[in-house]
Design a protein around this motif. Sequence first.
Motif, short mmCIF file in Angstrom:
data_model
loop_
_atom_site.label_atom_id
_atom_site.label_comp_id
_atom_site.label_asym_id
_atom_site.label_seq_id
_atom_site.Cartn_x
_atom_site.Cartn_y
_atom_site.Cartn_z
N ARG A 1 3.29 5.87 -2.92
CA ARG A 1 4.47 6.56 -3.42
C ARG A 1 4.43 6.67 -4.95
NH1 ARG A 1 7.29 3.42 0.47
NH2 ARG A 1 7.94 2.00 -1.22
N ASP A 2 4.00 5.59 -5.60
CA ASP A 2 3.90 5.62 -7.07
C ASP A 2 2.84 6.62 -7.52
OD1 ASP A 2 5.82 3.70 -7.24
OD2 ASP A 2 4.42 2.01 -7.49
N GLY A 3 1.73 6.69 -6.75
CA GLY A 3 0.68 7.65 -7.08
C GLY A 3 1.15 9.08 -6.95
N ALA B 1 4.28 10.08 -7.15
CA ALA B 1 5.26 10.32 -8.22
C ALA B 1 4.54 10.60 -9.54
CB ALA B 1 6.19 9.13 -8.36
N ALA B 2 3.46 9.85 -9.79
CA ALA B 2 2.70 10.06 -11.03
C ALA B 2 2.10 11.47 -11.06
CB ALA B 2 1.60 9.02 -11.15
N LEU B 3 1.58 11.92 -9.92
CA LEU B 3 1.00 13.26 -9.86
C LEU B 3 2.06 14.34 -10.10
CD1 LEU B 3 -1.51 12.95 -6.86
CD2 LEU B 3 -2.05 13.15 -9.30
N VAL B 4 3.26 14.10 -9.57
CA VAL B 4 4.34 15.06 -9.78
C VAL B 4 4.68 15.18 -11.25
CG1 VAL B 4 6.78 15.53 -9.36
CG2 VAL B 4 5.31 14.79 -7.48
N PHE B 5 4.78 14.05 -11.94
CA PHE B 5 5.13 14.07 -13.35
C PHE B 5 3.97 14.57 -14.22
CE2 PHE B 5 8.37 10.95 -11.95
CZ PHE B 5 9.48 11.56 -12.51
N LEU B 6 2.74 14.30 -13.79
CA LEU B 6 1.58 14.76 -14.55
C LEU B 6 1.22 16.20 -14.25
CD1 LEU B 6 -0.77 11.63 -14.32
CD2 LEU B 6 0.36 12.50 -16.36
N THR C 1 0.83 -1.21 0.00
CA THR C 1 0.00 0.00 0.00
C THR C 1 0.86 1.26 0.00
OG1 THR C 1 -1.74 -1.16 1.20
CG2 THR C 1 -1.82 1.24 1.21
N GLN C 2 1.91 1.26 0.81
CA GLN C 2 2.81 2.41 0.85
C GLN C 2 3.52 2.61 -0.49
OE1 GLN C 2 5.47 1.77 4.12
NE2 GLN C 2 3.90 2.12 5.70
N ALA C 3 3.91 1.51 -1.12
CA ALA C 3 4.56 1.61 -2.43
C ALA C 3 3.59 2.17 -3.46
CB ALA C 3 5.08 0.24 -2.87
#
Length: 307
Positions: free
Chosen positions: A20-22, A24-29, A15-17
């Motif tokens: 973190r991926d979510g 990171a995705a928001l940062v790039f998007l 869940t934590q991973a």
Amino acid sequence: MSAINELRHLNGASTQATKRDGKAALVFLGPWFVGLFAITAGPMLYSLWLGFTKYNLLQPPVFTGLDNFTRMLTDERLHKSLGVTFTYVLVSVPLQLALALALAVLLDRGVRGLSFYRSVYYLPSLIGGSVAIAVLWRTIFGIDGLFNQFLALFGIEGKGWISDPDTALWTLILLNVWTFGAPMVIFLAGLRQIPSSYYEAASVDGASKWRQFWGLTMPLLSPIIFFNLVLQIIHSFQSFTQAFVVSSGTGGPADSTLVFSLYLYQRGFGSFDMGYASALAWLLVVIIGAFTAINFWASKYWVFYDD
């Protein structure tokens, strides 16, 4: 109990991973969303609002309701521009795609130096919409242009093709047909995806090359044809540079090259009637949307998906 605790630990780590991926995705998007709302969606919604106003770029917009849209019903130059644009699209797009497909089929037969020819044929699509090519086109079809010099070799007297209302639009159509490179490359890629075993089986059955083209190539290539058709129709409706340069921004002679985008530009930046120009822009959106919807509806009758 230890197995259960280990499972909970693994689920928590997963869940934590995921979180973190979510993030990171928001940062790039993030930059994309900023561009979407600040550069695309925001201006589009504002132009929709301006379509219901009277706005001259110098004073604050004044709400006028549906006046701009009802005004379109009696705007003769608008009707003329629609006729010119429909002629331009309905004639140039089929001719452009036919030429692109013919050359793609020719190149698919294993021409030596394929990369070179593909680059040469793609070049018009890169520069065809430029001001330089539009200026060149105006010179070629002028009274003393290269085209008339070519006709003179056969004893044919030329004329000012750009300055004649009966032929001016056809020079623009020819220019659009000449920019066949992009659809040609897409057709070529589609042809390369058709298994050669289909043609071998058809040859064994005695099918001629012509029969193979209509019975195999065209059905299997129909999704690519559909894609190119939708793309080129949208592109042709938005055509502006060629008509602006060739007619010096007037749409002449006698409004024969007054495509829709050029008329929209004249209303918005020539007459400072930005409210009406915004309404015209949304009319263009509706027209393109209607053509696209019709194409998608009709595609079920002729587009073949090999699945």
